[in-house]
Design an enzyme around this catalytic site. Structure first.
Site, short mmCIF file in Angstrom:
data_model
loop_
_atom_site.label_atom_id
_atom_site.label_comp_id
_atom_site.label_asym_id
_atom_site.label_seq_id
_atom_site.Cartn_x
_atom_site.Cartn_y
_atom_site.Cartn_z
N SER A 62 0.83 -1.20 0.00
CA SER A 62 0.00 0.00 0.00
C SER A 62 0.86 1.25 0.00
O SER A 62 1.97 1.26 0.56
CB SER A 62 -0.85 -0.02 1.28
OG SER A 62 -1.44 1.22 1.51
N LYS B 239 2.00 -3.96 6.53
CA LYS B 239 2.39 -3.94 5.11
C LYS B 239 3.91 -3.78 4.98
O LYS B 239 4.55 -4.47 4.20
CB LYS B 239 1.68 -2.81 4.36
CG LYS B 239 0.19 -3.00 4.22
CD LYS B 239 -0.13 -4.17 3.32
CE LYS B 239 -1.60 -4.51 3.29
NZ LYS B 239 -1.92 -5.81 2.69
N TYR C 100 -1.95 -1.17 10.83
CA TYR C 100 -2.24 -1.71 9.49
C TYR C 100 -1.05 -1.46 8.56
O TYR C 100 -0.53 -2.37 7.91
CB TYR C 100 -3.51 -1.08 8.91
CG TYR C 100 -3.62 -1.31 7.41
CD1 TYR C 100 -3.90 -2.57 6.90
CD2 TYR C 100 -3.38 -0.27 6.50
CE1 TYR C 100 -3.94 -2.80 5.53
CE2 TYR C 100 -3.42 -0.48 5.13
CZ TYR C 100 -3.71 -1.74 4.65
OH TYR C 100 -3.73 -1.96 3.29
P1 NAD Z 1 -11.14 -6.72 1.08
O1 NAD Z 1 -11.35 -6.72 2.55
O2 NAD Z 1 -12.31 -6.46 0.21
O3 NAD Z 1 -10.48 -8.11 0.62
C1 NAD Z 1 -9.63 -8.85 1.45
C2 NAD Z 1 -10.15 -10.28 1.49
O4 NAD Z 1 -9.28 -11.07 2.31
C3 NAD Z 1 -11.55 -10.38 2.09
O5 NAD Z 1 -12.38 -11.11 1.20
C4 NAD Z 1 -11.36 -11.14 3.40
O6 NAD Z 1 -12.47 -11.97 3.70
C5 NAD Z 1 -10.08 -11.92 3.13
N1 NAD Z 1 -9.26 -12.26 4.31
C6 NAD Z 1 -8.81 -11.42 5.28
N2 NAD Z 1 -8.08 -12.10 6.16
C7 NAD Z 1 -8.04 -13.40 5.74
C8 NAD Z 1 -7.45 -14.59 6.25
N3 NAD Z 1 -6.75 -14.61 7.39
N4 NAD Z 1 -7.62 -15.74 5.55
C9 NAD Z 1 -8.34 -15.76 4.41
N5 NAD Z 1 -8.93 -14.67 3.90
C10 NAD Z 1 -8.79 -13.51 4.56
O7 NAD Z 1 -9.96 -5.68 0.78
P2 NAD Z 1 -9.43 -5.11 -0.61
O8 NAD Z 1 -9.76 -3.67 -0.65
O9 NAD Z 1 -9.84 -5.98 -1.72
O10 NAD Z 1 -7.87 -5.21 -0.36
C11 NAD Z 1 -7.11 -6.33 -0.78
C12 NAD Z 1 -5.69 -6.16 -0.31
O11 NAD Z 1 -5.17 -4.94 -0.83
C13 NAD Z 1 -5.52 -6.08 1.20
O12 NAD Z 1 -4.35 -6.76 1.56
C14 NAD Z 1 -5.39 -4.59 1.46
O13 NAD Z 1 -4.65 -4.33 2.62
C15 NAD Z 1 -4.64 -4.15 0.22
N6 NAD Z 1 -4.86 -2.72 -0.09
C16 NAD Z 1 -6.11 -2.23 -0.22
C17 NAD Z 1 -6.32 -0.88 -0.50
C18 NAD Z 1 -7.70 -0.29 -0.59
O14 NAD Z 1 -7.84 0.93 -0.46
N7 NAD Z 1 -8.74 -1.07 -0.85
C19 NAD Z 1 -5.22 -0.04 -0.67
C20 NAD Z 1 -3.93 -0.56 -0.56
C21 NAD Z 1 -3.76 -1.92 -0.26
C1 WQD Z 2 -9.22 10.01 1.00
C2 WQD Z 2 -9.36 11.52 1.22
C3 WQD Z 2 -9.58 12.09 3.54
C4 WQD Z 2 -13.43 10.10 4.17
C5 WQD Z 2 -6.75 4.91 3.01
C6 WQD Z 2 -5.71 4.18 3.81
C7 WQD Z 2 -4.60 3.69 2.91
C8 WQD Z 2 -5.16 2.87 1.73
C9 WQD Z 2 -6.26 3.58 1.03
C10 WQD Z 2 -5.11 0.55 2.30
C11 WQD Z 2 -8.55 12.02 2.42
C12 WQD Z 2 -10.85 12.44 2.80
C13 WQD Z 2 -12.26 10.59 3.61
C14 WQD Z 2 -14.43 11.02 4.56
C15 WQD Z 2 -13.05 12.83 3.80
N1 WQD Z 2 -5.73 1.63 2.18
N2 WQD Z 2 -12.08 11.92 3.43
N3 WQD Z 2 -14.21 12.35 4.35
O1 WQD Z 2 -6.85 7.92 3.85
O2 WQD Z 2 -6.03 8.32 1.46
O3 WQD Z 2 -6.14 6.03 2.37
O4 WQD Z 2 -7.25 4.03 1.98
O5 WQD Z 2 -3.94 0.34 2.17
O6 WQD Z 2 -3.76 2.93 3.72
O7 WQD Z 2 -5.19 5.06 4.80
O8 WQD Z 2 -8.23 7.18 1.84
O9 WQD Z 2 -10.61 7.28 1.21
O10 WQD Z 2 -10.00 7.36 3.66
O11 WQD Z 2 -9.47 9.32 2.21
O12 WQD Z 2 -12.90 14.04 3.65
O13 WQD Z 2 -15.50 10.64 5.08
O14 WQD Z 2 -10.73 11.78 1.55
O15 WQD Z 2 -9.29 13.06 4.52
O16 WQD Z 2 -8.11 13.32 2.09
P1 WQD Z 2 -6.77 7.48 2.45
P2 WQD Z 2 -9.65 7.72 2.26
#
Ligand code: NAD
Ligand code: WQD
Length: 334
Positions: A124, A152, A148
């Site tokens: 991430s 990562k 979290y």
């Molecule tokens: P999500 O929660 O929709 O998907 C994650 C999946 O993993 C879920 O279906 C959950 O049931 C499963 N899971 C969690 N722990 C598990 C375990 N111990 N065993 C088996 N399954 C398990 O999340 P997402 O948004 O699709 O994110 C996928 C990956 O990408 C995650 O690792 C997340 O940290 C990373 N990521 C997401 C974002 C984002 O903003 N969505 C940003 C950066 C990184």
């Molecule tokens: C985006 C912008 C907020 C909600 C997060 C995780 C990051 C990654 C992606 C997993 C910011 C603003 C938000 C609201 C708002 N996930 N905001 N009102 O914080 O950039 O990233 O998700 O890895 O680790 O931290 O994403 O969508 O929460 O916020 O004004 O109700 O929207 O302040 O500027 P963020 P976000």
């Protein structure tokens, strides 16, 4: 020979499974369904005409996980499974460390045992911490501000050590920026349980009248309009990035960190406006205090992905908003 997708019924995982099936890959999903639903398999089948093999298994259950490697010849793994809510990770850090770290250790140990060493990991942009200036490049110093994010960064370090110990590993660490949007069919998308933490899911619920008003966290940042700037990337573009990353991993040893972002930043107000235009809905908002841990500007230097993966995001912010709205509208009317 198949590709194992952990977390394959989740938001990003399900879109990636669709792309993999579309190009004829055999897909095996492992997910414990802690943050996703079994119905996703039907949706994937409706879109692709194919149903992936599915195992409801927790990565913490090593024996069951190993069974999957006994049953199938796994050639590569895309590892999405993990817990991902920043605020929750501050409240229950041990659960986050156990789930994300131990889950990954179990997976890697089994992969090593079965000599399957092609791995694409979901990292991430959160690993860039608070001290770098955008655009974020892969060689910048890394730090984190919450458990979290620390999981990562720790996993990235573990995987780099794994490669140092054994150069047969082919690892890609994908650093996602802010994935939003949904499949254009309206069948797959992000629908978090409870009150959403992230911007787009919140905006979507205000637009359909499920929530009353968006709180914009701060309008006094040093940005174009004072609100936070982020690199929003369409989840289907992101999914396609994984196809390129698997192809890259197959051919290259290493533990390579690569950003998946568009390289463009949009402010909260710009996103709200784009969403209103795409949905023809009004989004109520009010300005609220800054949220702890937020930075002003976060966007990617996306040049490494272009160079190494020959991948670039294609979809616009309007398409991201349009597809998100189609998904939530369909869900609300179901
Ligand atoms: P999500 O929660 O929709 O998907 C994650 C999946 O993993 C879920 O279906 C959950 O049931 C499963 N899971 C969690 N722990 C598990 C375990 N111990 N065993 C088996 N399954 C398990 O999340 P997402 O948004 O699709 O994110 C996928 C990956 O990408 C995650 O690792 C997340 O940290 C990373 N990521 C997401 C974002 C984002 O903003 N969505 C940003 C950066 C990184
Ligand atoms: C985006 C912008 C907020 C909600 C997060 C995780 C990051 C990654 C992606 C997993 C910011 C603003 C938000 C609201 C708002 N996930 N905001 N009102 O914080 O950039 O990233 O998700 O890895 O680790 O931290 O994403 O969508 O929460 O916020 O004004 O109700 O929207 O302040 O500027 P963020 P976000």
């Amino acid at each position: 020979m198949g590709i194992l997708v952990t977390g394959g019924t989740g938001y990003i995982g399900s879109h990636t499974v669709v792309e993999l099936l579309e190009i004829g890959e055999e897909v095996i999903i492992v997910d414990n369904l802690c943050n996703s639903s079994i119905d996703v398999l039907d949706k994937i089948e409706m879109i692709t005409g194919k149903r992936p093999v599915f195992y409801e298994i927790d990565l913490l259950d090593k024996e069951k996980l190993e069974f999957v490697f006994k049953e199938h010849q796994i050639e590569s793994v895309i590892h999405f499974a993990g817990l991902k809510a920043v605020g929750e990770s501050v409240k229950i850090p041990l659960t986050y460390y156990e789930n994300n770290i131990t889950g990954t250790l179990n997976l890697c140990k089994i992969m090593e045992k079965y000599e399957c060493r092609n791995l694409v990991f979901s990292s991430s942009a959160t690993v860039y911490g608070m001290n770098n200036t955008a655009p974020f490049r892969e060689d910048m110093p890394l730090s984190t501000t919450n458990p979290y994010g620390t999981t990562k960064l720790m996993i990235e370090n573990i995987l780099r050590d794994l490669y140092v110990a054994n150069h047969d590993w082919h690892i890609v660490l994908l650093r996602y920026f802010n994935p939003i949007g949904a499949h254009e069919s309206g069948l797959l998308g992000e629908n978090p349980k409870g009150i959403p933490n992230n911007l787009l899911p919140y905006v979507m619920q205000v637009a359909i009248g499920k929530l009353e008003c968006l709180s914009i966290y701060g309008d006094d940042y040093d940005t174009k309009d004072g609100t936070g700037v982020r690199d929003y990337i369409h989840v289907v573009d992101l999914a396609k990035g994984h196809i390129s990353a698997v192809e890259y991993a197959r051919k290259h040893e290493g533990a390579e960190a690569i950003n998946l972002g568009t390289g463009n930043g949009y402010s909260v107000l710009e996103v709200v406006k784009a969403f209103e235009e795409a949905s023809h809905k009004h989004v109520n908002y009010r300005i609220a205090p800054r949220r702890d841990g937020d930075i002003a500007i976060c966007y990617a230097d996306a040049s490494k992905a272009k160079k190494l993966l020959n991948w670039e995001a294609q979809k616009t912010i309007d398409e991201m908003c349009m597809d998100s709205y189609r998904f939530i509208e369909k869900l609300a009317n179901a």
